[in-house]
Design a protein around this motif. Structure first.
Motif, mmCIF file in Angstrom:
data_model
loop_
_atom_site.group_PDB
_atom_site.id
_atom_site.type_symbol
_atom_site.label_atom_id
_atom_site.label_comp_id
_atom_site.label_asym_id
_atom_site.label_seq_id
_atom_site.Cartn_x
_atom_site.Cartn_y
_atom_site.Cartn_z
ATOM 1 N N SER A 248 -35.225 13.112 20.953
ATOM 2 C CA SER A 248 -33.835 13.271 19.784
ATOM 3 C C SER A 248 -32.477 13.497 20.527
ATOM 4 N N GLY A 249 -32.642 13.700 21.912
ATOM 5 C CA GLY A 249 -31.371 13.904 22.724
ATOM 6 C C GLY A 249 -30.905 15.228 22.621
ATOM 7 N N ASP A 250 -31.604 16.132 22.267
ATOM 8 C CA ASP A 250 -31.268 17.687 22.479
ATOM 9 C C ASP A 250 -31.093 18.358 23.597
ATOM 10 N N VAL A 251 -30.161 18.083 24.288
ATOM 11 C CA VAL A 251 -30.095 18.462 25.734
ATOM 12 C C VAL A 251 -30.070 20.173 25.710
ATOM 13 N N GLU A 252 -29.482 20.714 24.691
ATOM 14 C CA GLU A 252 -29.458 22.089 24.697
ATOM 15 C C GLU A 252 -30.912 22.711 24.584
ATOM 16 N N ARG A 253 -31.747 22.146 23.635
ATOM 17 C CA ARG A 253 -33.029 22.715 23.664
ATOM 18 C C ARG A 253 -33.887 22.466 24.832
ATOM 19 N N VAL A 254 -33.745 21.261 25.605
ATOM 20 C CA VAL A 254 -34.487 20.844 26.671
ATOM 21 C C VAL A 254 -33.999 22.104 27.639
ATOM 22 N N THR A 255 -32.616 21.991 28.117
ATOM 23 C CA THR A 255 -32.279 23.080 28.888
ATOM 24 C C THR A 255 -32.873 24.673 28.738
ATOM 25 N N GLY A 256 -33.021 24.980 27.381
ATOM 26 C CA GLY A 256 -33.612 26.378 27.073
ATOM 27 C C GLY A 256 -35.088 26.377 27.579
ATOM 28 N N LEU A 257 -35.897 25.472 27.707
ATOM 29 C CA LEU A 257 -37.285 25.376 28.189
ATOM 30 C C LEU A 257 -37.201 25.215 29.548
ATOM 31 N N LEU A 258 -36.457 24.951 30.331
ATOM 32 C CA LEU A 258 -36.657 24.824 31.811
ATOM 33 C C LEU A 258 -36.030 25.916 32.569
ATOM 34 N N ALA A 259 -36.616 26.460 33.521
ATOM 35 C CA ALA A 259 -36.113 27.465 34.685
ATOM 36 C C ALA A 259 -35.008 26.617 35.362
ATOM 37 N N THR A 260 -34.080 27.739 35.700
ATOM 38 C CA THR A 260 -32.808 27.121 36.436
ATOM 39 C C THR A 260 -33.394 26.783 38.037
ATOM 40 N N ASP A 261 -34.367 27.369 38.246
ATOM 41 C CA ASP A 261 -34.877 26.776 39.655
ATOM 42 C C ASP A 261 -36.039 26.143 39.603
ATOM 43 N N LEU A 262 -36.041 25.148 38.644
ATOM 44 C CA LEU A 262 -37.198 24.338 38.319
ATOM 45 C C LEU A 262 -37.891 23.590 39.787
ATOM 46 N N GLU A 263 -39.246 23.744 39.923
ATOM 47 C CA GLU A 263 -39.611 23.092 41.197
ATOM 48 C C GLU A 263 -40.222 21.796 40.640
ATOM 49 N N TRP A 264 -39.661 20.708 41.498
ATOM 50 C CA TRP A 264 -40.154 19.346 41.126
ATOM 51 C C TRP A 264 -40.930 18.498 42.175
ATOM 52 N N TRP A 265 -42.011 17.823 41.770
ATOM 53 C CA TRP A 265 -42.615 17.080 42.600
ATOM 54 C C TRP A 265 -42.749 15.616 42.035
ATOM 55 N N PHE A 266 -42.723 14.769 42.787
ATOM 56 C CA PHE A 266 -42.803 13.302 42.388
ATOM 57 C C PHE A 266 -43.685 12.549 43.349
ATOM 58 N N HIS A 267 -44.711 11.828 42.575
ATOM 59 C CA HIS A 267 -45.407 10.754 43.483
ATOM 60 C C HIS A 267 -45.307 9.446 42.691
ATOM 61 N N GLY A 268 -44.859 8.360 43.300
ATOM 62 C CA GLY A 268 -44.833 6.886 42.688
ATOM 63 C C GLY A 268 -43.710 6.367 43.496
ATOM 64 N N PRO A 269 -43.306 5.029 43.072
ATOM 65 C CA PRO A 269 -42.144 4.425 43.576
ATOM 66 C C PRO A 269 -40.826 5.246 43.113
ATOM 67 N N GLN A 270 -39.966 5.248 44.162
ATOM 68 C CA GLN A 270 -38.813 5.933 44.123
ATOM 69 C C GLN A 270 -37.863 5.425 42.923
#
Length: 151
Positions: A30-52
């Motif tokens: 729905s594009g609710d950025v505020e709600r998304v931000t409220g669910l994520l830690a400010t120091d979110l650790e991210w890993w990715f596997h796949g084509p860049q």
């Protein structure tokens, strides 16, 4: 009486984590950025596997792209302890798995696997070596590299 000391399934931490991740995908859709931000830690650790060029979720989470570039529509959501595994595919070209780690209702880690067959294994308890395995619907038509995620 049997079952007196068990929590109702609706309040188990796994179910709370699964509900939080469901809310995340709804907010993304729905594009609710505020709600998304409220669910994520400010120091979110991210890993990715796949084509860049397939780091779609991270581009959405960082604001580099909008939700219209790639739609994340979960096909299955599974909670295992503090992790929530979400699987989805878009047509025959895009298969993805997201693994979210939550602590106290906040997402602290995100792993994104794109066009990869993923097997989640429990190394600690050894009761069932495979806890979860990818189920892409078009696997017969192509080969996906396999990865094992040990938790």
């Amino acid at each position: 009486m049997a079952g007196e000391n068990t929590k109702p399934s609706s309040i188990l931490p796994e179910n709370q984590n699964k509900a939080a991740v469901n809310v995340l995908y709804e907010a993304l859709g729905s594009g609710d950025v505020e709600r998304v931000t409220g669910l994520l830690a400010t120091d979110l650790e991210w890993w990715f596997h796949g084509p860049q060029n397939c780091q779609h979720m991270m581009r959405v989470l960082t604001g580099e792209s909008d939700q219209n570039e790639f739609r994340f529509e979960p096909r299955s959501i599974t909670a295992i302890d503090d992790r929530v595994i979400v699987e989805g595919w878009e047509g025959a070209h895009a298969y993805w798995v997201h693994v979210w780690t939550l602590k106290d209702g906040l997402i602290t880690q995100f792993r994104e696997y794109f066009n990869t067959w993923l097997t989640v294994t429990d190394l600690i308890r050894h009761q069932s070596p495979t806890l979860w395995q990818s189920r892409p619907r078009d696997l017969a038509n192509r080969s996906l590299p396999g990865l094992v995620l040990a938790i």
